[in-house]
Design an enzyme around this catalytic site. Structure first.
Site, PDB file in Angstrom:
ATOM      1  N   ASP A  74       0.823  -1.211   0.000  1.00  0.00           N
ATOM      2  CA  ASP A  74       0.000   0.000   0.000  1.00  0.00           C
ATOM      3  C   ASP A  74       0.858   1.261   0.000  1.00  0.00           C
ATOM      4  OD1 ASP A  74       0.959  -0.398   2.583  1.00  0.00           O
ATOM      5  OD2 ASP A  74      -0.994  -0.909   3.400  1.00  0.00           O
ATOM      6  N   ASN A 147      -7.412  -3.570  14.381  1.00  0.00           N
ATOM      7  CA  ASN A 147      -8.793  -3.863  13.964  1.00  0.00           C
ATOM      8  C   ASN A 147      -8.853  -5.027  12.970  1.00  0.00           C
ATOM      9  OD1 ASN A 147      -7.729  -2.743  11.668  1.00  0.00           O
ATOM     10  ND2 ASN A 147      -9.172  -1.046  11.505  1.00  0.00           N
ATOM     11  N   HIS A 149      -7.073  -5.270  10.195  1.00  0.00           N
ATOM     12  CA  HIS A 149      -6.812  -4.960   8.781  1.00  0.00           C
ATOM     13  C   HIS A 149      -5.532  -5.622   8.288  1.00  0.00           C
ATOM     14  CE1 HIS A 149      -4.467  -0.876   9.493  1.00  0.00           C
ATOM     15  NE2 HIS A 149      -3.662  -1.910   9.562  1.00  0.00           N
ATOM     16  N   GLU A 154      -9.551  -2.351   5.555  1.00  0.00           N
ATOM     17  CA  GLU A 154     -10.155  -2.137   6.866  1.00  0.00           C
ATOM     18  C   GLU A 154     -11.411  -3.001   7.001  1.00  0.00           C
ATOM     19  OE1 GLU A 154      -8.374  -0.496   8.790  1.00  0.00           O
ATOM     20  OE2 GLU A 154      -7.647   1.400   8.000  1.00  0.00           O
TER      21      GLU A 154
HETATM   22  P1  PGA Z   1       2.276  -1.822  12.721  1.00  0.00           P
HETATM   23  O1  PGA Z   1       1.125  -1.859  11.639  1.00  0.00           O
HETATM   24  O2  PGA Z   1       3.292  -2.809  12.257  1.00  0.00           O
HETATM   25  O3  PGA Z   1       2.810  -0.418  12.669  1.00  0.00           O
HETATM   26  O4  PGA Z   1       1.655  -2.207  14.010  1.00  0.00           O
HETATM   27  C1  PGA Z   1       0.704  -3.095  11.168  1.00  0.00           C
HETATM   28  C2  PGA Z   1      -0.452  -2.898  10.243  1.00  0.00           C
HETATM   29  O5  PGA Z   1      -1.214  -1.933  10.443  1.00  0.00           O
HETATM   30  O6  PGA Z   1      -0.615  -3.719   9.329  1.00  0.00           O
END
Ligand code: PGA
Length: 253
Positions: A74, A147, A149, A154
């Protein structure tokens, strides 16, 4: 299909484990053998130690990235590529500038190109075609949001979603605000590979560490396959491994 998972002691040992799996994969596909390997890469705090480990192993001659093609999950919309918080900047700082990857074979969604004559749809479709033309993704690295995702898919994302423009959830904007001076500055949209795109990868490895991820991990593994926890869609793939530390694994039944 049940998701396989392995539990390591802490963040560092889980990261080392994932880096080891990646090195094995790359070396199995080294130019002496099939010559081609396409990796799907992730950003965020979680894979930082994986990239550090890969850079060290490259420097000590254990692995070469020649012949490797990469596609990131992304990219934020609204940040120029040279912005220090863009995912392109992240990848340059943490991996691309330190190893022998051919820069022309590294890809992120060109979210900065969205303008009146380049729609997000066209840019997203082009990304899907680039992945297909590279022969698909052999090995996809994922993180997971609190959450559930994966990428920026999301809750509410569908199992067959393609690469597309998405709005970030309020909890994601809040979680990402630690990298910006204020929440107002956090981009509110991104272009992300879809769940459908991710599920086409031949092998998927999800790295999660820390107690904050425990509920999302448990729901992905034990819970129903549902848009409420996009990572639960990984249950439908036949070759997925979750690499967890003790804290992230603590809520699995
Ligand atoms: P993080 O994010 O590694 O910064 O916890 C993971 C994600 O949102 O996929």
């Amino acid at each position: 299909m049940a998701i396989l998972y392995t539990v390591l002691e802490d963040h560092e040992s889980a990261s080392r484990h994932v880096a080891g799996l990646l090195v094995e994969t790359i070396n199995r596909h080294s130019p002496d053998t099939s010559g081609l390997c396409t990796l799907g890469l992730a950003t965020g705090s979680t894979p930082l130690s994986v990239y550090e480990n890969l850079c060290r192993r490259y420097q000590s001659g254990e692995v070469s990235f020649q012949g490797i093609t990469t596609f990131n999950l992304d990219e934020y919309v609204g940040l120029p590529p040279e912005h220090p918080q863009s995912y392109l900047a992240y990848m340059r700082t943490n991996l691309f500038d330190h190893v022998d990857l051919d820069r022309s074979k590294t890809h992120l969604p060109a979210a900065h190109q969205i303008d009146d004559s380049h729609s997000a749809e066209a840019i997203s479709r082009r990304y899907e075609s680039e992945i297909e033309n590279a022969g698909g993704i052999d090995w996809q690295l994922l993180g997971i949001g609190v959450n559930g995702h994966i990428g920026f898919n999301e809750p509410g994302a569908t199992i067959d979603s393609p690469t597309r423009l998405v709005d970030l959830a309020a909890s994601t904007i809040e979680a990402n605000s630690r990298f910006f001076e204020s929440t107002d500055q956090v981009p509110k949209q991104a272009i992300t590979m879809g769940i459908g795109t991710i599920l086409k990868a031949r092998k998927i490895v999800l790295l999660a560490t820390g107690a904050a991820k425990a509920e999302a991990v448990a729901a992905a593994i034990n819970g129903p396959v549902t848009s409420d926890n996009p990572a639960s869609f990984l249950q439908t793939h036949s070759d997925v491994l979750f690499v967890l530390d003790r804290e992230a694994a603590s809520a699995i039944a």
